[in-house]
Design an enzyme around this catalytic site. Structure first.
Site, PDB file in Angstrom:
ATOM      1  N   ALA A 151      -3.707   3.716   5.361  1.00  0.00           N
ATOM      2  CA  ALA A 151      -2.809   4.517   4.527  1.00  0.00           C
ATOM      3  C   ALA A 151      -3.177   4.410   3.044  1.00  0.00           C
ATOM      4  O   ALA A 151      -4.092   3.680   2.653  1.00  0.00           O
ATOM      5  CB  ALA A 151      -1.362   4.087   4.753  1.00  0.00           C
ATOM      6  N   HIS A 152      -2.441   5.136   2.218  1.00  0.00           N
ATOM      7  CA  HIS A 152      -2.744   5.232   0.795  1.00  0.00           C
ATOM      8  C   HIS A 152      -2.646   3.886   0.087  1.00  0.00           C
ATOM      9  O   HIS A 152      -1.799   3.063   0.390  1.00  0.00           O
ATOM     10  CB  HIS A 152      -1.810   6.248   0.115  1.00  0.00           C
ATOM     11  CG  HIS A 152      -0.358   5.896   0.208  1.00  0.00           C
ATOM     12  ND1 HIS A 152       0.414   6.242   1.292  1.00  0.00           N
ATOM     13  CD2 HIS A 152       0.453   5.228  -0.632  1.00  0.00           C
ATOM     14  CE1 HIS A 152       1.651   5.804   1.099  1.00  0.00           C
ATOM     15  NE2 HIS A 152       1.698   5.177  -0.062  1.00  0.00           N
ATOM     16  N   ASN A 153      -3.570   3.689  -0.858  1.00  0.00           N
ATOM     17  CA  ASN A 153      -3.616   2.509  -1.734  1.00  0.00           C
ATOM     18  C   ASN A 153      -3.971   1.204  -1.026  1.00  0.00           C
ATOM     19  O   ASN A 153      -3.877   0.128  -1.629  1.00  0.00           O
ATOM     20  CB  ASN A 153      -2.298   2.304  -2.493  1.00  0.00           C
ATOM     21  CG  ASN A 153      -1.951   3.468  -3.391  1.00  0.00           C
ATOM     22  OD1 ASN A 153      -2.804   4.270  -3.744  1.00  0.00           O
ATOM     23  ND2 ASN A 153      -0.678   3.573  -3.757  1.00  0.00           N
TER      24      ASN A 153
END
Length: 212
Positions: A124-126
């Site tokens: 997922a993001h980051n």
């Protein structure tokens, strides 16, 4: 020089592909993507908002650099959080077939040198994954978690968001990680606990069932 393309490849504007790289059939590389030297990009892949290092392998069907899953509930609607960051894949990374790696929301999603990711993994993001970590299939890592160096994850591991898994950790298959893990730990179970504790729990549970 030396770049080879399959059939029906789409290349956007401001894309740079290093020498001796290969791009498979029906792959889409959208604008503003940088791919290094001697990379192997498989078929039916989509790459956007991404910087790829050298000697990277991305297997068929992977989706890299798309928007992550982030919403803010407000009254009767869910408003999407902007995702304007990038994905960075460092040198010698391998991404398995049909993996999804989301772009960062404001920062980068980063896969560091030598990481090997099996098929059907979602990052997922980051998320940041440290050097030489190995992740088995069907694992999911939620947003903004950090994975250290030399981590080993079994299949179907789930890691909650905003957690820190430190260096040299081993995580057993189908574990659910809900809190930070200190370095050099071996954990298993859901929620994940130290391996010795997990094995004791399994023995005690079996004994309780057999007594009945």
């Amino acid at each position: 020089p030396g770049v080879k393309f399959g059939n029906n490849v789409l290349i956007g504007k401001n894309v740079k592909i290093g020498k001796s790289s290969i791009v498979g059939s029906n792959t889409i590389i959208e604008k503003n993507v940088l791919i290094g030297n001697s990379c192997t990009i498989g078929s039916q892949i989509m790459i956007k908002n991404t910087i790829v290092g050298n000697n990277v392998v991305i297997q068929d069907g992977a989706k890299i650099g798309l928007k992550g899953f982030g919403f803010i509930p407000l009254r009767d609607k869910n408003f999407r959080i902007p995702h304007i960051g990038k994905v960075i894949l460092k040198d010698n990374v391998e991404i398995g077939a049909s993996c999804t790696i989301d772009r960062g929301s404001l920062n980068f999603t980063e896969i560091k040198k030598g990481v090997k990711i099996d098929n059907l993994v979602h990052i997922a993001h980051n998320v940041v994954i440290g050097e030489n970590t190995v992740i088995a299939g069907q694992t999911g890592i939620a947003g903004s978690s950090t994975i250290g160096k030399n981590v080993l994850m079994g299949g179907q591991v789930g890691i909650s968001g905003h957690l820190s898994v430190n260096d040299n950790v081993q995580i057993g298959a189908q574990s659910g990680v809900t809190k930070n893990i200190s370095k050099n730990s071996i954990v298993s179970g859901t929620p994940s606990v130290n391996l010795k504790t997990y094995l004791k729990q399994a023995v005690m549970l079996k004994q309780m069932v057999e007594k009945k």
